[in-house]
Design a protein around this motif. Structure first.
Motif, PDB file in Angstrom:
ATOM      1  N   ALA A   1       0.824  -1.210   0.000  1.00  0.00           N
ATOM      2  CA  ALA A   1       0.000   0.000   0.000  1.00  0.00           C
ATOM      3  C   ALA A   1       0.857   1.258   0.000  1.00  0.00           C
ATOM      4  O   ALA A   1       0.519   2.258  -0.662  1.00  0.00           O
ATOM      5  CB  ALA A   1      -0.928  -0.006   1.219  1.00  0.00           C
ATOM      6  N   ASN A   2       1.972   1.230   0.720  1.00  0.00           N
ATOM      7  CA  ASN A   2       2.868   2.379   0.738  1.00  0.00           C
ATOM      8  C   ASN A   2       3.478   2.626  -0.639  1.00  0.00           C
ATOM      9  O   ASN A   2       3.527   3.760  -1.121  1.00  0.00           O
ATOM     10  CB  ASN A   2       3.975   2.168   1.771  1.00  0.00           C
TER      11      ASN A   2
ATOM     12  N   VAL B   1       1.246   5.645  -7.510  1.00  0.00           N
ATOM     13  CA  VAL B   1       0.021   5.993  -8.227  1.00  0.00           C
ATOM     14  C   VAL B   1      -0.488   7.382  -7.865  1.00  0.00           C
ATOM     15  O   VAL B   1      -0.932   8.142  -8.724  1.00  0.00           O
ATOM     16  CB  VAL B   1      -1.073   4.937  -7.962  1.00  0.00           C
ATOM     17  N   PHE B   2      -0.399   7.733  -6.587  1.00  0.00           N
ATOM     18  CA  PHE B   2      -0.968   9.007  -6.137  1.00  0.00           C
ATOM     19  C   PHE B   2       0.083  10.033  -5.714  1.00  0.00           C
ATOM     20  O   PHE B   2      -0.261  11.115  -5.251  1.00  0.00           O
ATOM     21  CB  PHE B   2      -1.938   8.764  -4.972  1.00  0.00           C
TER      22      PHE B   2
ATOM     23  N   VAL C   1       0.579  -4.478  -6.620  1.00  0.00           N
ATOM     24  CA  VAL C   1       1.902  -4.721  -7.203  1.00  0.00           C
ATOM     25  C   VAL C   1       1.836  -4.630  -8.719  1.00  0.00           C
ATOM     26  O   VAL C   1       2.685  -3.991  -9.365  1.00  0.00           O
ATOM     27  CB  VAL C   1       2.438  -6.110  -6.782  1.00  0.00           C
ATOM     28  N   PHE C   2       0.805  -5.228  -9.295  1.00  0.00           N
ATOM     29  CA  PHE C   2       0.643  -5.215 -10.752  1.00  0.00           C
ATOM     30  C   PHE C   2       0.462  -3.793 -11.268  1.00  0.00           C
ATOM     31  O   PHE C   2       1.110  -3.388 -12.245  1.00  0.00           O
ATOM     32  CB  PHE C   2      -0.556  -6.086 -11.140  1.00  0.00           C
ATOM     33  N   VAL C   3      -0.398  -3.022 -10.627  1.00  0.00           N
ATOM     34  CA  VAL C   3      -0.654  -1.649 -11.062  1.00  0.00           C
ATOM     35  C   VAL C   3       0.602  -0.794 -10.963  1.00  0.00           C
ATOM     36  O   VAL C   3       0.930  -0.024 -11.869  1.00  0.00           O
ATOM     37  CB  VAL C   3      -1.795  -1.021 -10.228  1.00  0.00           C
TER      38      VAL C   3
ATOM     39  N   VAL D   1       8.365  10.003 -16.228  1.00  0.00           N
ATOM     40  CA  VAL D   1       8.717   9.903 -14.811  1.00  0.00           C
ATOM     41  C   VAL D   1       9.718  10.990 -14.459  1.00  0.00           C
ATOM     42  O   VAL D   1      10.799  11.065 -15.040  1.00  0.00           O
ATOM     43  CB  VAL D   1       9.322   8.518 -14.482  1.00  0.00           C
ATOM     44  N   ARG D   2       9.352  11.842 -13.522  1.00  0.00           N
ATOM     45  CA  ARG D   2      10.263  12.894 -13.084  1.00  0.00           C
ATOM     46  C   ARG D   2      11.435  12.278 -12.323  1.00  0.00           C
ATOM     47  O   ARG D   2      11.319  11.229 -11.726  1.00  0.00           O
ATOM     48  CB  ARG D   2       9.524  13.898 -12.196  1.00  0.00           C
ATOM     49  N   ASP D   3      12.554  12.972 -12.344  1.00  0.00           N
ATOM     50  CA  ASP D   3      13.758  12.441 -11.706  1.00  0.00           C
ATOM     51  C   ASP D   3      13.538  12.135 -10.231  1.00  0.00           C
ATOM     52  O   ASP D   3      14.000  11.128  -9.710  1.00  0.00           O
ATOM     53  CB  ASP D   3      14.915  13.437 -11.858  1.00  0.00           C
TER      54      ASP D   3
END
Length: 285
Positions: free
Chosen positions: A120-121, A127-128, A200-202, A216-218
């Motif tokens: 979850a962490n 994701v968020f 994990v998949f997501v 993806v930002r550095d």
């Protein structure tokens, strides 16, 4: 050759004495292997002082709960007497068996919740873009991992659901509702692990897609590279556990001892991945 039978409130399962002795011996070996793997992970944490990082403490909580789970599984083997004296509760053994059944379920769920909390962490960060490692969040993790099972498992104790099932102290297996009994025990675990697998998949798919597109930002890339290796163990464990947990639900009672033995062996030996995944982490290497 005379077999042993679990009677009373347990399912009627007859197996040759040698088979049951083999199950118990293998169970002890797997418990030792699992305990040593978890203990090695904890020692590594101390040696490299990885406990100073919140990210690594997530794995430490998982290792601690897994260690207690392995020990409780190893101790939850009921006594086998001889072919002359079949499996039966010794003086005072029934209460001890109930206690071991509770501890096995408690630490099993604690270990599961520790796995889910770790996932979850990583999920929240990936994701968020939620910043993880806040003190309140970590305290919340303690409560979820160690106290939520206590809120649940006092009910089976009141219902006398824990006890001896053949050579194991676990959820009592009543013939008429045996599958339902195991489903009530393993069902919530499977749901929690399914949630872990989905997260994990997501996370992995999202990271790979964004990495390929260069979105993806550095800062996020560095953070994700720090936490993504933590998913090696929970990802593999969740899939393997799901397959193993279905065996006691769908086999006939003639193979109940074998199915439970396989289930316990799988969830024990997979702990070897815990120190391996920890050592594979870039910051540890």
């Amino acid at each position: 050759e005379r077999g042993l039978m679990a009677g009373g409130t347990n399912c009627t399962v007859i197996d040759p004495l040698q088979k049951l002795q083999l199950y118990v011996a293998l169970d002890a070996v797997f418990a030792v292997i699992s305990s040593l793997a978890c203990l090695a992970t904890i020692i590594l944490f101390v040696v490299v002082k990885a406990y100073q990082s919140y990210v690594h403490r997530l794995t430490l909580y998982l290792a601690i709960t897994s260690l207690f789970f392995a020990v409780s599984l190893g101790l939850s083997v009921a006594p086998i007497n001889t072919d002359r004296y079949p499996i039966s509760p010794r003086n005072g053994w029934n209460d001890t068996c109930i206690a071991f059944g509770f501890l096995t379920q408690y630490f099993g769920y604690s270990s599961t919740l520790a796995t889910l909390w770790l996932c979850a962490n990583v999920f929240a960060l990936s994701v968020f873009n939620v910043k993880i490692g806040k003190r309140g969040c970590e305290v919340g993790g303690y409560l979820v991992i160690f106290f939520v099972p206590c809120l649940v498992f006092w009910i089976p104790i009141l219902n006398n659901s824990f006890g001896q099932t053949s050579v194991w102290c676990w959820i009592r297996c009543v013939p008429q509702v045996g599958s339902l009994t195991f489903a009530a025990s393993l069902g919530p675990l499977l749901v929690l692990y399914l949630i872990s697998v989905v997260m994990v998949f997501v996370v992995v798919v999202k990271f790979l897609i964004e990495l390929k597109r260069g979105h993806v930002r550095d800062a996020n890339k560095a953070a994700l590279k720090e936490v993504l290796p933590l998913l090696i163990y929970p990802g593999m464990y969740s899939v393997v556990f799901g397959v193993a947990a279905f065996t006691p639900l769908y086999v006939s009672y003639a193979y109940l001892n074998l199915s439970i033995s396989i289930f316990r062996a799988v969830i024990q030996t997979i702990r070897i991945l815990l120190p391996i995944s920890f050592l594979l982490h870039p910051s540890i290497r």
